[in-house]
Write an enzyme that holds these catalytic residues in place. Structure first.
Site, PDB file in Angstrom:
ATOM      1  N   HIS A  69       0.681  -1.096   0.080  1.00  0.00           N
ATOM      2  CA  HIS A  69      -0.070  -0.009  -0.199  1.00  0.00           C
ATOM      3  C   HIS A  69       0.808   1.257  -0.092  1.00  0.00           C
ATOM      4  O   HIS A  69       1.976   1.369   0.634  1.00  0.00           O
ATOM      5  CB  HIS A  69      -0.818  -0.034   1.246  1.00  0.00           C
ATOM      6  N   GLU A  79       1.061   3.972   1.856  1.00  0.00           N
ATOM      7  CA  GLU A  79       1.340   4.397   3.292  1.00  0.00           C
ATOM      8  C   GLU A  79       2.515   3.303   3.663  1.00  0.00           C
ATOM      9  O   GLU A  79       3.906   3.913   4.167  1.00  0.00           O
ATOM     10  CB  GLU A  79       0.283   3.936   4.393  1.00  0.00           C
ATOM     11  N   CYS A 111      -6.267   1.863   5.681  1.00  0.00           N
ATOM     12  CA  CYS A 111      -6.593   0.686   5.945  1.00  0.00           C
ATOM     13  C   CYS A 111      -6.378   0.404   7.546  1.00  0.00           C
ATOM     14  O   CYS A 111      -5.402   0.916   8.029  1.00  0.00           O
ATOM     15  CB  CYS A 111      -6.569  -0.270   5.073  1.00  0.00           C
ATOM     16  N   CYS A 130      -2.455  -0.180   7.541  1.00  0.00           N
ATOM     17  CA  CYS A 130      -1.576   0.968   7.496  1.00  0.00           C
ATOM     18  C   CYS A 130      -1.889   2.119   8.566  1.00  0.00           C
ATOM     19  O   CYS A 130      -1.024   2.668   8.944  1.00  0.00           O
ATOM     20  CB  CYS A 130      -2.104   1.553   5.979  1.00  0.00           C
TER      21      CYS A 130
END
Length: 144
Positions: free
Chosen positions: A49, A51, A79, A82
């Site tokens: 992801h 992040e 999410c 993260c």
């Protein structure tokens, strides 16, 4: 260039690669030290992801996994994975520009950053931006 403009630029790169157009920019003392966009499809890695990738780059730049004093800007609400990575990384604050009603770990589905039992408090702010949300809608419309 503003942080929001950088986020949109990164998100568009993800879009062009067929990745969900989510991006992350990390600042330390007002200066950009890291930026990334989703690469889960390209890397075949569920943890790739924006992040996570940006946190890794920021740690390399600072030479420390503790990102004390850093401010993280994300085009979409982080999410659960993260969100907790932000806690573990000891960031100061996260700002996000679109809600993730299906997976959001900050306010939409879970409120991880407001849990007083955690050993580190990450401040957060939601700043709605139509462009971030629009890019995500366009991406998923094309996928369906």
């Amino acid at each position: 260039m503003s942080v929001l403009e950088l986020l949109l630029e990164e998100s568009k790169r993800a879009f062009e690669r067929g990745e969900v157009p989510v991006s992350c920019v990390i600042l330390k003392e007002g200066k950009v030290i890291s930026s990334a966009h989703n690469l889960t499809e390209s890397l075949r890695d569920a943890t790739a992801h924006a992040e996570i990738l940006a946190l890794r780059k920021a740690s390399e730049v600072l030479g420390n996994w503790r990102l004390t004093g850093c401010e993280v800007h994300v085009s979409l609400e982080p999410c659960i994975m993260c969100t907790y990575a932000l806690v573990l990384s000891r960031v100061e604050k996260v700002v996000f520009y679109a809600l993730d009603e299906r997976h959001g770990g900050v306010m939409s589905l879970y409120n991880i950053l407001d849990d007083v039992r955690l050993n580190h408090k990450v401040r957060w702010e939601y700043k709605p931006d139509g462009e971030c949300a629009k890019l995500l809608r366009e991406f998923f419309k094309l996928k369906r």
